[in-house]
Design a protein around this motif. Structure first.
Motif, PDB file in Angstrom:
ATOM      1  N   ARG A 157       0.833  -1.200   0.000  1.00 59.86           N
ATOM      2  CA  ARG A 157       0.000   0.000   0.000  1.00 59.86           C
ATOM      3  C   ARG A 157       0.870   1.253   0.000  1.00 59.86           C
ATOM      4  NH1 ARG A 157      -2.982  -2.769   4.448  1.00 59.86           N
ATOM      5  NH2 ARG A 157      -4.680  -3.934   3.474  1.00 59.86           N
ATOM      6  N   ILE A 158       1.017   1.851  -1.171  1.00 59.36           N
ATOM      7  CA  ILE A 158       1.635   3.166  -1.275  1.00 59.36           C
ATOM      8  C   ILE A 158       0.655   4.077  -1.983  1.00 59.36           C
ATOM      9  CG2 ILE A 158       3.959   2.196  -1.373  1.00 59.36           C
ATOM     10  CD1 ILE A 158       3.978   2.958  -4.372  1.00 59.36           C
ATOM     11  N   ASP A 159       0.834   5.370  -1.806  1.00 61.87           N
ATOM     12  CA  ASP A 159      -0.082   6.289  -2.458  1.00 61.87           C
ATOM     13  C   ASP A 159       0.232   6.351  -3.942  1.00 61.87           C
ATOM     14  OD1 ASP A 159      -1.300   8.910  -3.362  1.00 61.87           O
ATOM     15  OD2 ASP A 159      -2.010   8.780  -1.301  1.00 61.87           O
ATOM     16  N   PRO A 160      -0.770   6.186  -4.812  1.00 59.63           N
ATOM     17  CA  PRO A 160      -0.511   6.225  -6.256  1.00 59.63           C
ATOM     18  C   PRO A 160       0.030   7.556  -6.738  1.00 59.63           C
ATOM     19  CG  PRO A 160      -2.875   6.164  -5.803  1.00 59.63           C
ATOM     20  CD  PRO A 160      -2.182   5.865  -4.514  1.00 59.63           C
ATOM     21  N   GLU A 161      -0.151   8.641  -5.971  1.00 57.49           N
ATOM     22  CA  GLU A 161       0.374   9.938  -6.379  1.00 57.49           C
ATOM     23  C   GLU A 161       1.895   9.928  -6.486  1.00 57.49           C
ATOM     24  OE1 GLU A 161      -0.830  12.734  -7.398  1.00 57.49           O
ATOM     25  OE2 GLU A 161      -2.965  12.670  -6.929  1.00 57.49           O
ATOM     26  N   PHE A 162       2.539   8.934  -5.857  1.00 60.65           N
ATOM     27  CA  PHE A 162       3.982   8.797  -6.040  1.00 60.65           C
ATOM     28  C   PHE A 162       4.312   8.485  -7.496  1.00 60.65           C
ATOM     29  CE2 PHE A 162       5.279   8.123  -1.478  1.00 60.65           C
ATOM     30  CZ  PHE A 162       6.354   8.975  -1.522  1.00 60.65           C
ATOM     31  N   LEU A 163       3.410   7.791  -8.178  1.00 56.86           N
ATOM     32  CA  LEU A 163       3.712   7.249  -9.496  1.00 56.86           C
ATOM     33  C   LEU A 163       3.002   7.959 -10.639  1.00 56.86           C
ATOM     34  CD1 LEU A 163       3.538   3.457  -8.626  1.00 56.86           C
ATOM     35  CD2 LEU A 163       5.511   4.965  -8.563  1.00 56.86           C
ATOM     36  N   PHE A 164       1.799   8.462 -10.410  1.00 60.21           N
ATOM     37  CA  PHE A 164       1.058   9.088 -11.501  1.00 60.21           C
ATOM     38  C   PHE A 164      -0.013  10.009 -10.932  1.00 60.21           C
ATOM     39  CE2 PHE A 164      -0.817   4.948 -10.603  1.00 60.21           C
ATOM     40  CZ  PHE A 164      -2.165   5.221 -10.453  1.00 60.21           C
ATOM     41  N   ASP A 165      -0.518  10.896 -11.789  1.00 66.15           N
ATOM     42  CA  ASP A 165      -1.580  11.822 -11.407  1.00 66.15           C
ATOM     43  C   ASP A 165      -2.909  11.099 -11.447  1.00 66.15           C
ATOM     44  OD1 ASP A 165       0.282  13.859 -11.300  1.00 66.15           O
ATOM     45  OD2 ASP A 165      -0.037  14.438 -13.387  1.00 66.15           O
ATOM     46  N   CYS A 166      -3.562  10.992 -10.304  1.00 62.23           N
ATOM     47  CA  CYS A 166      -4.889  10.394 -10.290  1.00 62.23           C
ATOM     48  C   CYS A 166      -5.859  11.337 -10.991  1.00 62.23           C
ATOM     49  CB  CYS A 166      -5.346  10.133  -8.857  1.00 62.23           C
ATOM     50  SG  CYS A 166      -4.411   8.824  -8.037  1.00 62.23           S
ATOM     51  N   ARG A 167      -6.588  10.810 -11.941  1.00 58.90           N
ATOM     52  CA  ARG A 167      -7.491  11.630 -12.751  1.00 58.90           C
ATOM     53  C   ARG A 167      -8.568  12.249 -11.860  1.00 58.90           C
ATOM     54  NH1 ARG A 167     -10.199   8.677 -17.699  1.00 58.90           N
ATOM     55  NH2 ARG A 167      -8.039   8.741 -18.462  1.00 58.90           N
ATOM     56  N   PRO A 168      -8.787  13.557 -11.938  1.00 62.28           N
ATOM     57  CA  PRO A 168      -9.829  14.188 -11.121  1.00 62.28           C
ATOM     58  C   PRO A 168     -11.211  13.744 -11.570  1.00 62.28           C
ATOM     59  CG  PRO A 168      -8.950  15.763 -12.703  1.00 62.28           C
ATOM     60  CD  PRO A 168      -8.092  14.527 -12.791  1.00 62.28           C
ATOM     61  N   SER A 169     -12.166  13.871 -10.652  1.00 57.67           N
ATOM     62  CA  SER A 169     -13.525  13.439 -10.962  1.00 57.67           C
ATOM     63  C   SER A 169     -14.142  14.282 -12.053  1.00 57.67           C
ATOM     64  CB  SER A 169     -14.396  13.499  -9.698  1.00 57.67           C
ATOM     65  OG  SER A 169     -14.371  14.804  -9.139  1.00 57.67           O
ATOM     66  N   GLU A 170     -13.736  15.555 -12.149  1.00 54.44           N
ATOM     67  CA  GLU A 170     -14.189  16.419 -13.223  1.00 54.44           C
ATOM     68  C   GLU A 170     -12.983  16.831 -14.044  1.00 54.44           C
ATOM     69  OE1 GLU A 170     -16.347  19.718 -11.748  1.00 54.44           O
ATOM     70  OE2 GLU A 170     -17.852  18.518 -10.711  1.00 54.44           O
ATOM     71  N   GLU A 171     -13.040  16.578 -15.346  1.00 53.82           N
ATOM     72  CA  GLU A 171     -11.908  16.885 -16.211  1.00 53.82           C
ATOM     73  C   GLU A 171     -11.683  18.386 -16.257  1.00 53.82           C
ATOM     74  OE1 GLU A 171     -10.650  14.053 -17.330  1.00 53.82           O
ATOM     75  OE2 GLU A 171      -8.859  15.057 -18.061  1.00 53.82           O
ATOM     76  N   ARG A 172     -10.430  18.828 -16.117  1.00 55.55           N
ATOM     77  CA  ARG A 172     -10.115  20.249 -16.164  1.00 55.55           C
ATOM     78  C   ARG A 172      -9.285  20.492 -17.408  1.00 55.55           C
ATOM     79  NH1 ARG A 172      -7.986  21.050 -10.043  1.00 55.55           N
ATOM     80  NH2 ARG A 172      -9.209  19.346  -9.173  1.00 55.55           N
ATOM     81  N   ILE A 173      -9.900  21.034 -18.433  1.00 55.09           N
ATOM     82  CA  ILE A 173      -9.213  21.211 -19.699  1.00 55.09           C
ATOM     83  C   ILE A 173      -8.133  22.274 -19.564  1.00 55.09           C
ATOM     84  CG2 ILE A 173      -9.494  21.788 -22.129  1.00 55.09           C
ATOM     85  CD1 ILE A 173     -10.829  19.165 -21.235  1.00 55.09           C
ATOM     86  N   GLY A 174      -6.908  21.910 -19.947  1.00 52.42           N
ATOM     87  CA  GLY A 174      -5.814  22.878 -19.955  1.00 52.42           C
ATOM     88  C   GLY A 174      -5.253  23.212 -18.597  1.00 52.42           C
ATOM     89  N   GLN A 175      -5.654  22.488 -17.558  1.00 52.47           N
ATOM     90  CA  GLN A 175      -5.182  22.799 -16.222  1.00 52.47           C
ATOM     91  C   GLN A 175      -4.466  21.590 -15.636  1.00 52.47           C
ATOM     92  OE1 GLN A 175      -5.342  25.690 -14.504  1.00 52.47           O
ATOM     93  NE2 GLN A 175      -6.257  26.673 -16.274  1.00 52.47           N
ATOM     94  N   LEU A 176      -3.442  21.852 -14.838  1.00 51.33           N
ATOM     95  CA  LEU A 176      -2.783  20.792 -14.093  1.00 51.33           C
ATOM     96  C   LEU A 176      -3.723  20.323 -12.996  1.00 51.33           C
ATOM     97  CD1 LEU A 176      -0.018  19.325 -13.684  1.00 51.33           C
ATOM     98  CD2 LEU A 176       0.475  21.057 -11.963  1.00 51.33           C
ATOM     99  N   SER A 177      -3.777  19.039 -12.745  1.00 48.77           N
ATOM    100  CA  SER A 177      -4.629  18.520 -11.684  1.00 48.77           C
ATOM    101  C   SER A 177      -3.977  18.797 -10.333  1.00 48.77           C
ATOM    102  CB  SER A 177      -4.823  17.008 -11.861  1.00 48.77           C
ATOM    103  OG  SER A 177      -5.489  16.459 -10.754  1.00 48.77           O
ATOM    104  N   PHE A 178      -4.589  19.695  -9.573  1.00 45.09           N
ATOM    105  CA  PHE A 178      -4.065  20.044  -8.262  1.00 45.09           C
ATOM    106  C   PHE A 178      -5.009  19.568  -7.166  1.00 45.09           C
ATOM    107  CE2 PHE A 178      -1.327  23.092 -10.502  1.00 45.09           C
ATOM    108  CZ  PHE A 178      -0.136  22.838  -9.844  1.00 45.09           C
ATOM    109  N   ASP A 179      -5.552  18.346  -7.328  1.00 46.32           N
ATOM    110  CA  ASP A 179      -6.367  17.791  -6.250  1.00 46.32           C
ATOM    111  C   ASP A 179      -5.531  17.751  -4.975  1.00 46.32           C
ATOM    112  OD1 ASP A 179      -8.155  15.234  -8.131  1.00 46.32           O
ATOM    113  OD2 ASP A 179      -8.361  17.406  -8.045  1.00 46.32           O
ATOM    114  N   ASP A 180      -6.202  17.997  -3.847  1.00 48.68           N
ATOM    115  CA  ASP A 180      -5.491  17.933  -2.563  1.00 48.68           C
ATOM    116  C   ASP A 180      -4.935  16.521  -2.393  1.00 48.68           C
ATOM    117  OD1 ASP A 180      -6.321  18.959   0.832  1.00 48.68           O
ATOM    118  OD2 ASP A 180      -4.623  17.838   0.051  1.00 48.68           O
ATOM    119  N   LEU A 181      -3.616  16.410  -2.301  1.00 53.84           N
ATOM    120  CA  LEU A 181      -2.987  15.093  -2.258  1.00 53.84           C
ATOM    121  C   LEU A 181      -3.337  14.320  -0.996  1.00 53.84           C
ATOM    122  CD1 LEU A 181       0.553  15.960  -3.618  1.00 53.84           C
ATOM    123  CD2 LEU A 181      -1.416  15.081  -4.847  1.00 53.84           C
TER     124      LEU A 181
END
Length: 354
Positions: free
Chosen positions: A192-216
């Motif tokens: 069990r490691i956090d997947p944010e170590f390896l890749f950006d978890c896709r946000p629930s709502e797609e943000r066109i042209g924006q970096l995903s800055f979901d609270d880690l």
């Protein structure tokens, strides 16, 4: 000065290595369940290319496996053959967000990394070498396989798994940290490691042209009672600057980034040094790449970075980034040279680790 053309979005390819029984498959299954909606493609031990909807049950993967051959992956294929497998998973219509190569327990990770860095496929980028070790069997594993010390020295992230079974977990962690070269070392149980170590978890709502800055530190919803383990092992820093960054100062920061800082992602504004482009940055372990792309029309020009690591001093890192700000009205004629070293054309063979 002529500027490179914008680069297409590339899929990170993560090499998941470790000796037999270390827990690689368990870790991969965990990632599938905790991907946040991201779609994972994998090349696994039986060397089948599989397309995985990460929200589905990981145990159903058998029907999605296509046999690609037998033997150790690092010996059975060359870079061009690996490109063929990656091409299948990087097909835009599949919507894959990350590709994981789960190597055989006896694979040579250096060869797999070499093949990825030699890849000519424009749709993928090296996402790092993750080495999984069995904490309970670490001493015996080193005795049987002394090459593990070399594997650890090559790794970008080391997962010290099965800590709950180790007689001296802290001693194993200390020993592993003494064997790595700037890699983040993450303790784990049951992979069990956090997947944010390896890749950006896709946000629930797609943000066109924006970096995903979901609270880690907030993944609401399907808590399984073990989530406390996921976030305890890593630290993150979000840095936003309305002022441009000086390329020389930023490269000084990146060239000396500390042990344990595993990932850097985001966008950099270099101000007068390149008024047309922002620079997407992708760093994993010692690997670094920049991707110039035109600024979105009408958008605010900001530097936005997320840093993720284990045991990092976030306050000190933020202070160093603050010191990289620049208010110079004119471009430093040679200031971008250090940055442009890490810009690669899609068709160019090979890549240099940072």
């Amino acid at each position: 000065m002529s500027q490179p053309s914008p680069k297409p979005q590339q899929i990170p390819v993560v090499v998941l290595a470790g000796f037999l029984g270390s827990g690689k498959t368990t870790l991969l299954n965990h990632l599938l369940h905790r991907s946040g909606g991201s779609r994972i493609g994998a090349i696994v031990n039986d060397f089948g290319a599989i397309e995985i909807d990460a929200m589905a049950v990981a145990g159903a993967l058998g029907d999605s496996t296509v046999s690609l051959g037998n033997g150790c992956l690092c010996c059975a294929v060359d870079a061009s053959e690996l490109d063929q497998y990656l091409e299948r998973l990087a097909e835009p219509g599949l919507g894959i967000d990350v590709i994981v190569i789960e190597a055989s327990g006896l694979a040579e990770p250096q060869e797999l990394v070499r093949m990825l860095l030699a890849s000519e496929h424009p749709g993928v980028v090296y996402g790092g070498l993750v080495e999984v070790v069995d904490a309970a069997e670490f001493d015996d594993t080193r005795a049987r396989h002394p090459e593990i010390d070399r594997h650890l020295a090559l790794a970008d992230l080391v997962v010290v798994n099965k800590l709950d079974r180790a007689a001296d977990g802290e001693g194993v962690l200390g020993l592993v940290r003494s064997l790595v070269d700037r890699a983040a070392v993450v303790p784990a149980t049951y992979g069990r490691i956090d997947p944010e170590f390896l890749f950006d978890c896709r946000p629930s709502e797609e943000r066109i042209g924006q970096l995903s800055f979901d609270d880690l530190h907030e993944h609401g919803g399907d808590d399984d009672g073990h989530d406390g383990h996921l976030h305890a092992a890593y630290d993150s820093l979000s840095f936003v600057s309305p002022s441009p960054l000086d390329p020389r100062r930023l490269m000084t920061f990146l060239d000396s980034r500390p042990e344990g800082l595993y990932r850097i992602k985001g966008y950099v504004d270099f101000g007068p040094c390149d008024v047309r482009n922002r620079y997407a940055v992708h760093a994993v372990g010692r690997f670094l790449r920049f991707y110039p792309e035109p600024w979105p029309a009408g958008g605010e020009r900001l530097t936005q970075l997320v840093l993720i690591g284990s045991g990092i001093d976030t306050a000190a890192l933020e202070k160093e980034l603050e010191a990289s700000r620049s208010d110079a009205p004119h471009a430093d004629e040679h200031g971008m040279w250090g940055v442009l070293r890490y810009v690669r054309d899609p068709g160019e063979q090979g890549a240099d680790p940072a």
